[in-house]
Design a protein around this motif. Structure first.
Motif, PDB file in Angstrom:
ATOM      1  N   ALA A 194     -40.574 -21.295 -34.387  1.00 38.05           N
ATOM      2  CA  ALA A 194     -39.080 -21.869 -34.242  1.00 38.05           C
ATOM      3  C   ALA A 194     -38.150 -22.117 -35.307  1.00 38.05           C
ATOM      4  O   ALA A 194     -37.101 -22.029 -35.291  1.00 38.05           O
ATOM      5  N   LEU A 246     -32.165 -35.727 -24.649  1.00 37.81           N
ATOM      6  CA  LEU A 246     -31.367 -36.557 -25.332  1.00 37.81           C
ATOM      7  C   LEU A 246     -31.262 -37.722 -24.257  1.00 37.81           C
ATOM      8  O   LEU A 246     -30.632 -37.465 -23.214  1.00 37.81           O
ATOM      9  N   ASN A 274     -43.022 -33.272 -24.923  1.00 39.05           N
ATOM     10  CA  ASN A 274     -42.891 -34.443 -24.194  1.00 39.05           C
ATOM     11  C   ASN A 274     -41.231 -34.597 -23.717  1.00 39.05           C
ATOM     12  O   ASN A 274     -40.653 -35.496 -24.096  1.00 39.05           O
ATOM     13  N   PRO A 282     -34.045 -22.443 -37.600  1.00 45.12           N
ATOM     14  CA  PRO A 282     -33.867 -22.192 -36.268  1.00 45.12           C
ATOM     15  C   PRO A 282     -32.522 -21.408 -35.761  1.00 45.12           C
ATOM     16  O   PRO A 282     -31.789 -21.288 -36.639  1.00 45.12           O
ATOM     17  N   GLY A 283     -32.854 -20.469 -34.696  1.00 46.64           N
ATOM     18  CA  GLY A 283     -31.803 -19.693 -34.224  1.00 46.64           C
ATOM     19  C   GLY A 283     -31.623 -19.432 -32.911  1.00 46.64           C
ATOM     20  O   GLY A 283     -32.281 -19.790 -32.223  1.00 46.64           O
ATOM     21  N   ASN A 296     -35.714 -32.686 -33.855  1.00 45.61           N
ATOM     22  CA  ASN A 296     -36.233 -31.529 -33.513  1.00 45.61           C
ATOM     23  C   ASN A 296     -35.429 -30.588 -32.602  1.00 45.61           C
ATOM     24  O   ASN A 296     -34.848 -29.711 -32.739  1.00 45.61           O
ATOM     25  N   VAL A 297     -34.897 -31.438 -31.406  1.00 51.30           N
ATOM     26  CA  VAL A 297     -34.119 -31.071 -30.456  1.00 51.30           C
ATOM     27  C   VAL A 297     -32.716 -30.624 -31.100  1.00 51.30           C
ATOM     28  O   VAL A 297     -32.309 -29.426 -30.779  1.00 51.30           O
ATOM     29  N   ASP A 311     -38.615 -36.323 -32.196  1.00 51.80           N
ATOM     30  CA  ASP A 311     -38.520 -35.199 -31.082  1.00 51.80           C
ATOM     31  C   ASP A 311     -37.023 -34.869 -30.986  1.00 51.80           C
ATOM     32  O   ASP A 311     -36.433 -33.808 -30.663  1.00 51.80           O
ATOM     33  N   GLN A 312     -36.232 -35.904 -31.071  1.00 50.96           N
ATOM     34  CA  GLN A 312     -34.794 -35.900 -30.811  1.00 50.96           C
ATOM     35  C   GLN A 312     -34.082 -34.968 -32.008  1.00 50.96           C
ATOM     36  O   GLN A 312     -33.376 -34.057 -31.702  1.00 50.96           O
ATOM     37  N   PHE A 318     -40.111 -28.639 -25.615  1.00 43.86           N
ATOM     38  CA  PHE A 318     -41.199 -29.509 -26.206  1.00 43.86           C
ATOM     39  C   PHE A 318     -42.134 -29.908 -25.340  1.00 43.86           C
ATOM     40  O   PHE A 318     -41.836 -30.067 -24.070  1.00 43.86           O
ATOM     41  N   LEU A 321     -38.776 -24.702 -37.416  1.00 44.71           N
ATOM     42  CA  LEU A 321     -38.760 -26.111 -37.795  1.00 44.71           C
ATOM     43  C   LEU A 321     -39.666 -26.367 -39.091  1.00 44.71           C
ATOM     44  O   LEU A 321     -39.087 -27.173 -39.716  1.00 44.71           O
ATOM     45  N   ARG A 347     -32.577 -25.823 -20.262  1.00 44.21           N
ATOM     46  CA  ARG A 347     -31.908 -25.883 -21.403  1.00 44.21           C
ATOM     47  C   ARG A 347     -32.268 -24.647 -22.319  1.00 44.21           C
ATOM     48  O   ARG A 347     -31.358 -24.059 -23.136  1.00 44.21           O
ATOM     49  N   ARG A 382     -32.207 -29.742 -34.046  1.00 44.01           N
ATOM     50  CA  ARG A 382     -32.408 -28.562 -35.102  1.00 44.01           C
ATOM     51  C   ARG A 382     -32.570 -27.461 -34.315  1.00 44.01           C
ATOM     52  O   ARG A 382     -32.145 -26.321 -34.771  1.00 44.01           O
ATOM     53  N   VAL A 383     -33.669 -27.213 -33.164  1.00 41.18           N
ATOM     54  CA  VAL A 383     -33.807 -26.160 -32.734  1.00 41.18           C
ATOM     55  C   VAL A 383     -32.567 -25.491 -32.038  1.00 41.18           C
ATOM     56  O   VAL A 383     -32.227 -24.300 -31.941  1.00 41.18           O
ATOM     57  N   SER A 388     -38.241 -34.230 -24.533  1.00 43.86           N
ATOM     58  CA  SER A 388     -37.403 -34.397 -25.519  1.00 43.86           C
ATOM     59  C   SER A 388     -36.075 -33.891 -24.806  1.00 43.86           C
ATOM     60  O   SER A 388     -35.354 -32.915 -25.588  1.00 43.86           O
TER      61      SER A 388
END
Lengths: 308, 264
Positions: B56, B90, B86, B76-77, A208-209, A205-206, B84, B58, B151, A211-212, B88
């Motif tokens: 997305a 950092l 959960n 992605p762009g 993916n963050v 998930d990190q 997300f 991905l 975010r 990348r998004v 997510s």
């Protein structure tokens, strides 16, 4: 050197602290704990229990030490050459009464010898960290880098670091520098492998963050990879330092002249076994202190050390 | 126009070493108009999260295309941002840094001052500006997910993608976040289109203009698209008394029940 076979220690920090189902009070910014604390004082037994636990731990460590001294006395009884604990205590007192005297290259105080060895270890260790952490991050983050570097690492890792000493001597033409080189090689592998293991275990998930939100390489390394790998990196540093401190004694017994290893060797050649054992005690103490430092560092970065 | 146009989309997983492939997405045709709020609903394994993930950028589809404003989506762009399931965030960045770094990384074309202004605006809008220097682990799950919402908005995307964003939250927190989301969507932001994956029938009806009901294999991926003909702003207390609400709810229940019966 058996401890060097330590495989990368996977230290997964608690990435996802269990979703806290906070009550509405916490949601609106009210500290849920504040009123709870004032309403019910902490149970008094708890602090007493902690103190008792600490005392108990102390008592048990004294038991362990007593067993060691007992075995020692028993062995010294059968071997007249072996000094007794009292002999060693006396010798330790002598050594520590003036640890920093310097009567030329062959005759220095025990403190100076330890400092010389520590300096070599720190130099080699710092160089290894400087090379090992970036290399480990690269290996952990890039499959091709892993495939290229891993066979080399696995081939060289099982080699006793002392085998590098002749090479270091020939290339550097200076035995203290060759000792630093040996420490560098010693410390490199655990740092590389643990860093790589940490960097390779960034949760999906990190990633993916990243990348998004289109993190560039620098942002990814800085905000995702390094923070996630920190506990693994520190674990690698801790293992490296432990092994390096063991290896420096052996290297200096080979290289001679200065350092705690050569001190041990010279004491043996001078027939002073009390001094050898004193040195062993001091080497152990310094190693213990170094390990404590890295354990503390590990706690700072949120990693966990395995204890029963 | 920045419509999101999905055509003939196929995606399957596996299909090696004797394991038959799982045809997760089967010939999806769907157009989400600019400004629309569309919910994807269905049982686990119907591919709704996979679909979102393809939009997305991905994941890549096996066949078919996703176009946004006439351009094909392959990665992605900054025109799309995601919240997300959960949270997510950092874990070692403060709430502020989580939002700020994502905005900066996503929008290298915009000035830092402009981005910082957006970061502050959205963190304030979700009520977390005061808490901005805390780490995710120091705040509740609801606050973490509000940060994730801030975010996504701070990037200034055309399309907001939400993957069961409120699933892990308790009912009260979820209700508040739903309202904050609607408010941000309708007033504060330039984001106009929302695509949200959800498990919740009531959540879908409360939020969406249209609900896409997705089904498990071997049936079609898109079982039915239901229009939610309820005027906005919708009040969660009074909306359930409207006849249209009951109609949509019954239709959804029937479809989802039929699908789970077929799968069993």
């Amino acid at each position: 050197m058996t401890t060097q076979s330590d495989a990368p220690v996977a230290t997964l920090p608690d990435e996802d602290p269990a979703p806290q189902t906070a009550p509405a009070a916490t949601e609106s910014g009210v500290r849920a704990g504040a009123e709870g604390e004032s309403a019910t004082p902490p149970p008094p037994r708890r602090t007493g229990g902690r103190l008792r636990g600490a005392l108990e731990a102390c008592a048990w460590s004294l038991v362990g030490l007593a067993v060691l001294v007992g075995l020692w006395l028993w062995a010294a009884d059968g071997t007249p050459e072996l000094p007794t604990p009292l002999d060693v205590l006396g010798n330790l007192g002598d050594l520590l009464s003036d640890p920093f005297y310097d009567n030329g290259p062959g005759d220095k105080g025990i403190g100076l010898q330890l400092l010389t060895s520590l300096q070599r270890v720190f130099t080699g260790f710092a160089l290894a960290a400087l090379v090992g952490i970036p290399l480990g991050l690269l290996m952990g983050g890039n499959r091709r880098a892993w495939q290229a570097a891993n066979p080399v690492v696995q081939l060289l890792r099982p080699v006793s670091p002392l085998a590098w000493f002749p090479l270091g001597l020939v290339v550097l033409k200076d035995s203290p520098q060759a000792a630093v080189f040996v420490i560098f090689v010693t410390a490199l592998w655990p740092i590389v492998l643990n860093t790589a293991a940490g960097a390779a275990s960034v949760p999906e998930d990190q990633r993916n963050v990243a990348r998004v939100f289109r993190f560039g390489k620098v942002a990814y390394v800085r905000h995702v990879m390094v923070p996630h790998s920190l506990p693994s990196i520190v674990t690698g540093l801790r293992l490296s330092m432990g092994i390096a401190w063991m290896v420096i004694v052996a290297v200096e017994m080979l290289s001679g002249s200065t350092g705690i290893g050569s001190f041990v060797w010279n004491s043996y050649n001078g027939g002073d076994l009390s001094e050898v054992i004193s040195a062993i005690v001091l080497i152990g103490g310094v190693g213990f202190a170094l390990d404590m430092f890295f354990l503390w560092l590990l706690r700072i970065v949120g990693g966990k050390a395995a204890t029963p | 126009m920045s419509d999101l146009v999905i055509k003939n989309l196929h995606k399957s997983f596996g299909g090696r070493r004797g394991v038959p492939p799982q045809h997760v997405l089967r010939d999806i045709e769907l157009t989400v108009k600019q400004g629309e709020f569309v919910s994807l609903i269905g049982h686990s394994g119907c591919g709704k999260s996979t679909l979102l993930s393809i939009v997305a950028g991905l994941q890549r589809a096996d066949a078919g295309s996703v176009m946004l404003g006439g351009a094909e989506i392959t990665a992605p762009g900054p025109d799309r941002a995601m919240v997300f399931q959960n949270y997510s965030l950092l874990p070692r960045l403060s709430l502020l840094a989580n939002v700020r770094e994502a905005a900066r990384a996503s929008r290298p074309d915009r000035s830092k001052a402009l981005l910082d202004e957006a970061v502050e605006r959205y963190l304030t809008a979700v009520g977390l500006w005061e808490q901005r220097n805390k780490l995710p682990s120091q705040v509740s799950g609801g606050m973490q997910q509000r940060t994730a919402v801030a975010r996504a908005f701070a990037v200034g995307p055309k399309v907001l993608l939400l993957d069961e964003p409120f699933g892990a939250l308790d009912a009260l927190t979820r209700a508040r976040l739903q309202e904050q989301l609607l408010e941000l969507w309708s007033t504060e932001s330039t984001t106009e289109t929302v695509l949200m994956v959800t498990h919740g029938i009531d959540e879908a009806i409360l939020l969406a203009d249209r609900i896409v009901v997705m089904g498990n294999p071997p049936g079609p991926s898109v079982v039915e698209v239901i229009d939610v003909d309820l005027p906005r702003p919708r009040d969660r207390v009074t909306v359930i008394d409207q006849p249209a609400y009951r109609g949509v709810q019954e239709r959804l229940l029937a479809l989802l029940h039929a699908d789970s019966a077929a799968a069993a």
